[in-house]
Design a protein around this motif. Structure first.
Motif, mmCIF file in Angstrom:
data_model
loop_
_atom_site.group_PDB
_atom_site.id
_atom_site.type_symbol
_atom_site.label_atom_id
_atom_site.label_comp_id
_atom_site.label_asym_id
_atom_site.label_seq_id
_atom_site.Cartn_x
_atom_site.Cartn_y
_atom_site.Cartn_z
ATOM 1 N N MET A 92 0.839 -1.207 0.000
ATOM 2 C CA MET A 92 0.000 0.000 0.000
ATOM 3 C C MET A 92 0.867 1.247 0.000
ATOM 4 O O MET A 92 0.593 2.206 -0.722
ATOM 5 N N LEU A 93 1.930 1.233 0.795
ATOM 6 C CA LEU A 93 2.820 2.394 0.860
ATOM 7 C C LEU A 93 3.599 2.604 -0.431
ATOM 8 O O LEU A 93 3.961 3.735 -0.757
ATOM 9 N N SER A 94 3.851 1.532 -1.181
ATOM 10 C CA SER A 94 4.525 1.710 -2.473
ATOM 11 C C SER A 94 3.607 2.404 -3.467
ATOM 12 O O SER A 94 4.065 3.087 -4.365
ATOM 13 N N ARG A 95 2.305 2.243 -3.288
ATOM 14 C CA ARG A 95 1.341 2.888 -4.176
ATOM 15 C C ARG A 95 0.924 4.267 -3.665
ATOM 16 O O ARG A 95 0.607 5.145 -4.447
ATOM 17 N N ASP A 96 0.891 4.444 -2.361
ATOM 18 C CA ASP A 96 0.513 5.710 -1.739
ATOM 19 C C ASP A 96 1.420 5.932 -0.533
ATOM 20 O O ASP A 96 1.097 5.526 0.577
ATOM 21 N N PRO A 97 2.584 6.554 -0.739
ATOM 22 C CA PRO A 97 3.596 6.659 0.322
ATOM 23 C C PRO A 97 3.151 7.428 1.566
ATOM 24 O O PRO A 97 3.730 7.240 2.635
ATOM 25 N N ASN A 98 2.155 8.269 1.463
ATOM 26 C CA ASN A 98 1.733 9.067 2.615
ATOM 27 C C ASN A 98 0.395 8.612 3.184
ATOM 28 O O ASN A 98 -0.323 9.413 3.788
ATOM 29 N N ASN A 99 0.059 7.352 3.026
ATOM 30 C CA ASN A 99 -1.190 6.829 3.566
ATOM 31 C C ASN A 99 -1.020 6.628 5.061
ATOM 32 O O ASN A 99 -0.252 5.773 5.508
ATOM 33 N N PHE A 100 -1.749 7.418 5.840
ATOM 34 C CA PHE A 100 -1.593 7.391 7.297
ATOM 35 C C PHE A 100 -1.967 6.039 7.885
ATOM 36 O O PHE A 100 -1.302 5.546 8.794
ATOM 37 N N ALA A 101 -3.041 5.434 7.377
ATOM 38 C CA ALA A 101 -3.491 4.146 7.918
ATOM 39 C C ALA A 101 -2.442 3.059 7.675
ATOM 40 O O ALA A 101 -2.215 2.213 8.535
ATOM 41 N N ALA A 102 -1.799 3.090 6.516
ATOM 42 C CA ALA A 102 -0.777 2.084 6.209
ATOM 43 C C ALA A 102 0.473 2.281 7.069
ATOM 44 O O ALA A 102 1.052 1.309 7.564
ATOM 45 N N ILE A 103 0.867 3.527 7.281
ATOM 46 C CA ILE A 103 2.043 3.797 8.115
ATOM 47 C C ILE A 103 1.775 3.361 9.554
ATOM 48 O O ILE A 103 2.601 2.700 10.188
ATOM 49 N N SER A 104 0.591 3.709 10.047
ATOM 50 C CA SER A 104 0.230 3.336 11.420
ATOM 51 C C SER A 104 0.076 1.826 11.564
ATOM 52 O O SER A 104 0.572 1.237 12.530
ATOM 53 N N GLY A 105 -0.590 1.195 10.616
ATOM 54 C CA GLY A 105 -0.782 -0.253 10.676
ATOM 55 C C GLY A 105 0.523 -1.006 10.623
ATOM 56 O O GLY A 105 0.732 -1.976 11.361
ATOM 57 N N GLU A 106 1.426 -0.548 9.760
ATOM 58 C CA GLU A 106 2.740 -1.188 9.691
ATOM 59 C C GLU A 106 3.482 -1.014 11.015
ATOM 60 O O GLU A 106 4.097 -1.961 11.523
ATOM 61 N N GLY A 107 3.387 0.170 11.614
ATOM 62 C CA GLY A 107 4.031 0.404 12.901
ATOM 63 C C GLY A 107 3.464 -0.482 13.997
ATOM 64 O O GLY A 107 4.203 -1.040 14.806
ATOM 65 N N GLU A 108 2.131 -0.649 14.009
ATOM 66 C CA GLU A 108 1.512 -1.509 15.014
ATOM 67 C C GLU A 108 1.919 -2.968 14.819
ATOM 68 O O GLU A 108 2.147 -3.691 15.792
ATOM 69 N N ALA A 109 2.019 -3.404 13.563
ATOM 70 C CA ALA A 109 2.475 -4.770 13.300
ATOM 71 C C ALA A 109 3.934 -4.940 13.726
ATOM 72 O O ALA A 109 4.320 -6.000 14.225
ATOM 73 N N MET A 110 4.734 -3.896 13.548
ATOM 74 C CA MET A 110 6.129 -3.938 13.996
ATOM 75 C C MET A 110 6.200 -4.066 15.514
ATOM 76 O O MET A 110 7.041 -4.793 16.043
ATOM 77 N N VAL A 111 5.327 -3.360 16.213
ATOM 78 C CA VAL A 111 5.285 -3.465 17.672
ATOM 79 C C VAL A 111 4.943 -4.895 18.072
ATOM 80 O O VAL A 111 5.535 -5.455 19.000
ATOM 81 N N GLU A 112 4.001 -5.503 17.361
ATOM 82 C CA GLU A 112 3.577 -6.860 17.688
ATOM 83 C C GLU A 112 4.690 -7.887 17.512
ATOM 84 O O GLU A 112 4.711 -8.894 18.211
ATOM 85 N N ILE A 113 5.609 -7.632 16.582
ATOM 86 C CA ILE A 113 6.719 -8.578 16.416
ATOM 87 C C ILE A 113 7.956 -8.168 17.204
ATOM 88 O O ILE A 113 8.957 -8.872 17.206
ATOM 89 N N GLY A 114 7.881 -7.020 17.862
ATOM 90 C CA GLY A 114 8.980 -6.597 18.718
ATOM 91 C C GLY A 114 9.987 -5.675 18.062
ATOM 92 O O GLY A 114 11.019 -5.387 18.653
ATOM 93 N N ALA A 115 9.710 -5.178 16.869
ATOM 94 C CA ALA A 115 10.613 -4.252 16.183
ATOM 95 C C ALA A 115 10.268 -2.825 16.605
ATOM 96 O O ALA A 115 9.692 -2.044 15.853
ATOM 97 N N MET A 116 10.630 -2.500 17.827
ATOM 98 C CA MET A 116 10.223 -1.233 18.425
ATOM 99 C C MET A 116 10.866 -0.026 17.744
ATOM 100 O O MET A 116 10.222 1.005 17.580
ATOM 101 N N GLU A 117 12.116 -0.146 17.353
ATOM 102 C CA GLU A 117 12.800 0.988 16.733
ATOM 103 C C GLU A 117 12.156 1.347 15.397
ATOM 104 O O GLU A 117 11.960 2.525 15.082
ATOM 105 N N LYS A 118 11.801 0.346 14.606
ATOM 106 C CA LYS A 118 11.135 0.604 13.325
ATOM 107 C C LYS A 118 9.755 1.198 13.549
ATOM 108 O O LYS A 118 9.315 2.070 12.804
ATOM 109 N N ALA A 119 9.069 0.748 14.578
ATOM 110 C CA ALA A 119 7.752 1.304 14.897
ATOM 111 C C ALA A 119 7.887 2.766 15.325
ATOM 112 O O ALA A 119 7.044 3.596 14.972
ATOM 113 N N ARG A 120 8.947 3.087 16.051
ATOM 114 C CA ARG A 120 9.169 4.483 16.454
ATOM 115 C C ARG A 120 9.463 5.362 15.244
ATOM 116 O O ARG A 120 9.067 6.526 15.204
#
Length: 167
Positions: A92-120
């Motif tokens: 989704m971000l490759s098609r719409d780089p500034n999509n807020f829902a995609a950025i937030s969703g990816e960050g939340e998924a990163m938190v779930e797998i423990g990639a805290m720095e990427k989520a930050r």
């Protein structure tokens, strides 16, 4: 030399007409919209696989219907497939780089797998794009604060006990 002004005018016309065609958005077909709604109903009912099937069928009908990637990512997260969800968010971000829902969703998924720095990093990107009052920013910030800080086991923390055995 004498064709130079005509060549510039022709290239300007081509450039303008090409950019106008790229900016136009087309509404998705009714069948794709209907399948998306069926998928959302199935996802709300807890039938994740049926939802994924509906979303993928809608995407097959209209590959340009990019908001389906957000729905697919949510379904993948419901199934516990965080890596697949991150893939859909990045698509989704490759098609719409500034999509807020995609950025937030990816960050939340990163938190779930423990990639805290990427989520930050995603949180910082959201804060720069829409500020702290944005719903997506608040959701990601809340996910980051709720995430437990796991202690990382290092090699120095584990010392093997040397034992000698006789053969």
């Amino acid at each position: 030399m004498r064709y130079y002004p005509a060549a510039i005018a022709l290239s300007l016309i081509c450039a303008v007409s090409a950019s106008v065609g790229n900016g136009a958005t087309v509404a998705p077909p009714d069948a794709a919209v209907e399948l998306r709604e069926q998928g959302r109903v199935a996802l709300a009912a807890g039938e994740t696989q049926a939802a994924i099937d509906a979303f993928e069928a809608a995407l097959a009908i209209d590959p340009a219907y990019t908001t389906l990637y957000l729905d697919l990512a949510q379904a993948a997260r419901n199934e516990g497939l965080r890596g697949k969800a991150i893939h859909y968010y990045r698509e989704m971000l490759s098609r719409d780089p500034n999509n807020f829902a995609a950025i937030s969703g990816e960050g939340e998924a990163m938190v779930e797998i423990g990639a805290m720095e990427k989520a930050r990093r995603n949180l910082a990107q959201l804060q720069s794009l829409c500020g702290d009052s944005c719903e997506e920013t608040r959701a990601l910030a809340e996910a980051l604060t709720k995430a437990p800080e796991e202690k990382v086991l290092t090699a120095e923390a584990v010392t093997p006990k040397a034992t000698v055995t006789q053969n």
